[in-house]
Design an enzyme around this catalytic site. Structure first.
Site, mmCIF file in Angstrom:
data_model
loop_
_atom_site.group_PDB
_atom_site.id
_atom_site.type_symbol
_atom_site.label_atom_id
_atom_site.label_comp_id
_atom_site.label_asym_id
_atom_site.label_seq_id
_atom_site.Cartn_x
_atom_site.Cartn_y
_atom_site.Cartn_z
ATOM 1 N N PRO A 111 -18.372 -15.394 31.570
ATOM 2 C CA PRO A 111 -17.839 -14.625 30.451
ATOM 3 C C PRO A 111 -16.216 -14.907 30.477
ATOM 4 O O PRO A 111 -15.533 -14.751 29.551
ATOM 5 C CB PRO A 111 -18.008 -13.470 30.500
ATOM 6 C CG PRO A 111 -18.844 -13.256 31.976
ATOM 7 C CD PRO A 111 -19.196 -14.385 32.715
ATOM 8 N N GLU A 114 -21.665 -10.219 40.166
ATOM 9 C CA GLU A 114 -20.390 -9.858 39.849
ATOM 10 C C GLU A 114 -19.666 -11.394 39.416
ATOM 11 O O GLU A 114 -18.569 -11.319 38.884
ATOM 12 C CB GLU A 114 -19.779 -9.272 41.012
ATOM 13 C CG GLU A 114 -19.739 -7.743 40.750
ATOM 14 C CD GLU A 114 -19.510 -7.409 39.551
ATOM 15 O OE1 GLU A 114 -18.629 -7.078 38.944
ATOM 16 O OE2 GLU A 114 -20.656 -6.765 38.833
ATOM 17 N N ARG A 159 -29.697 -31.786 21.585
ATOM 18 C CA ARG A 159 -30.163 -31.993 20.104
ATOM 19 C C ARG A 159 -29.191 -33.135 19.184
ATOM 20 O O ARG A 159 -29.453 -33.623 18.369
ATOM 21 C CB ARG A 159 -30.380 -30.823 19.109
ATOM 22 C CG ARG A 159 -29.145 -30.008 19.028
ATOM 23 C CD ARG A 159 -29.271 -28.696 18.397
ATOM 24 N NE ARG A 159 -29.823 -28.696 16.793
ATOM 25 C CZ ARG A 159 -28.940 -29.173 16.035
ATOM 26 N NH1 ARG A 159 -27.630 -29.322 16.132
ATOM 27 N NH2 ARG A 159 -29.493 -29.146 14.768
ATOM 28 N N ASP A 162 -25.174 -29.611 9.824
ATOM 29 C CA ASP A 162 -25.144 -28.232 10.409
ATOM 30 C C ASP A 162 -23.993 -27.517 10.052
ATOM 31 O O ASP A 162 -23.062 -27.890 9.910
ATOM 32 C CB ASP A 162 -25.237 -28.390 11.960
ATOM 33 C CG ASP A 162 -26.290 -29.112 12.591
ATOM 34 O OD1 ASP A 162 -27.529 -29.087 11.855
ATOM 35 O OD2 ASP A 162 -26.275 -29.399 13.679
HETATM 36 N N1 ADE Z 1 -22.567 -15.222 31.883
HETATM 37 C C1 ADE Z 1 -22.497 -13.891 31.699
HETATM 38 N N2 ADE Z 1 -21.977 -13.756 30.613
HETATM 39 C C2 ADE Z 1 -21.795 -15.018 29.808
HETATM 40 C C3 ADE Z 1 -21.251 -15.746 28.646
HETATM 41 N N3 ADE Z 1 -20.842 -14.823 27.878
HETATM 42 N N4 ADE Z 1 -21.249 -16.889 28.626
HETATM 43 C C4 ADE Z 1 -21.542 -17.730 29.770
HETATM 44 N N5 ADE Z 1 -22.081 -17.218 30.858
HETATM 45 C C5 ADE Z 1 -21.899 -16.033 30.978
#
Ligand code: ADE
Length: 232
Positions: free
Chosen positions: A94, A122, A160, A175
């Site tokens: 994230p 974590e 793809r 797309d």
């Molecule tokens: N791992 C946990 N959340 C994630 C996200 N939003 N994008 C990529 N990998 C992740």
């Protein structure tokens, strides 16, 4: 293209990579995808892949040793400056850079060997990021319980776009996002269903009018739900 995925849940990928375009691309020899169990690279007798965070706090952190060993085995070096041309090591997290269609297109065009590291718990020991990772990628502003679903999303969006993976050469160029806006609405038979009629313009065979209608509808939709995409 060769794609390796490092994960503690290799079975997670068994079904998802065995359908539709990805399956076809694999069978056609366009891409080879292997999910590797990180535990096989664990260095201690308990096959530990994670440990408590230094400094305290909740959760567990993926240890560096199994990931370094896996990369050395798959790429031949753990120094990202020495990776062969076309090799990218992608950490799904994230904290990563938001992944866009343009990134998928660039990887489909340039990458020959992609290695995805699926984070868990974590997070991942930062030395992995410091030395091994060429791209840290997030698929959106939400937190998944692990990088596995994100790896599926990113792999699908790249495969793809590989030449000959899609049935028709033109199907990816229209797309959403490739055109800078969302895709227009689509209809198929029947022309009337439960009293709902397909827009007349799509039935009259006038291709210039159809293109104009599609362009306007796509713009309308983009303005309504993704005004950030429009740079008029
Ligand atoms: N791992 C946990 N959340 C994630 C996200 N939003 N994008 C990529 N990998 C992740």
């Amino acid at each position: 293209m060769k794609i390796d995925v490092l994960t503690i849940f290799p079975e997670f990928f068994d079904a998802v990579f065995d359908f539709g375009i990805i399956r076809r691309a694999k069978l056609a020899g366009i891409v080879k995808i292997v999910a590797h169990d990180l535990r096989k690279y664990a260095v201690d007798k308990h096959k530990m892949v994670d440990d408590r965070p230094f400094g305290g706090g909740d959760g567990m952190v993926l240890k560096p040793e199994p990931i370094f060993a896996a990369i050395e085995n798959l790429i031949g070096t753990s120094d990202r400056d020495s990776y062969p041309k076309g090799t990218r090591v992608v950490l799904l997290s994230p904290q990563g850079k938001p992944f866009k269609q343009a990134d998928a297109a660039l990887m489909a065009e340039e990458a020959e060997h992609l290695v995805f590291i699926c984070g868990r718990y974590e997070g991942v020991d930062e030395r992995v990021n410091d030395v091994l990772v060429t791209d840290e990628i997030s698929i959106g502003d939400y937190v998944l319980s692990g990088g596995e679903p994100a790896a599926v999303v990113v792999v699908d969006s790249i495969v793809r776009l590989l030449p000959e993976a899609l049935g028709s050469e033109t199907s990816a160029s229209n797309d959403s996002f490739s055109t800078g806006k969302l895709d227009c609405p689509h209809y198929t038979r029947p022309a009337e269903f439960r009293g709902m009629k397909v827009p007349e313009v799509l039935l009259n065979g006038n291709h210039a009018e159809i293109e104009k209608w599609r362009f306007e509808k796509a713009l309308e939709k983009t303005r309504a739900v993704r005004p950030d995409l429009i740079n008029e």
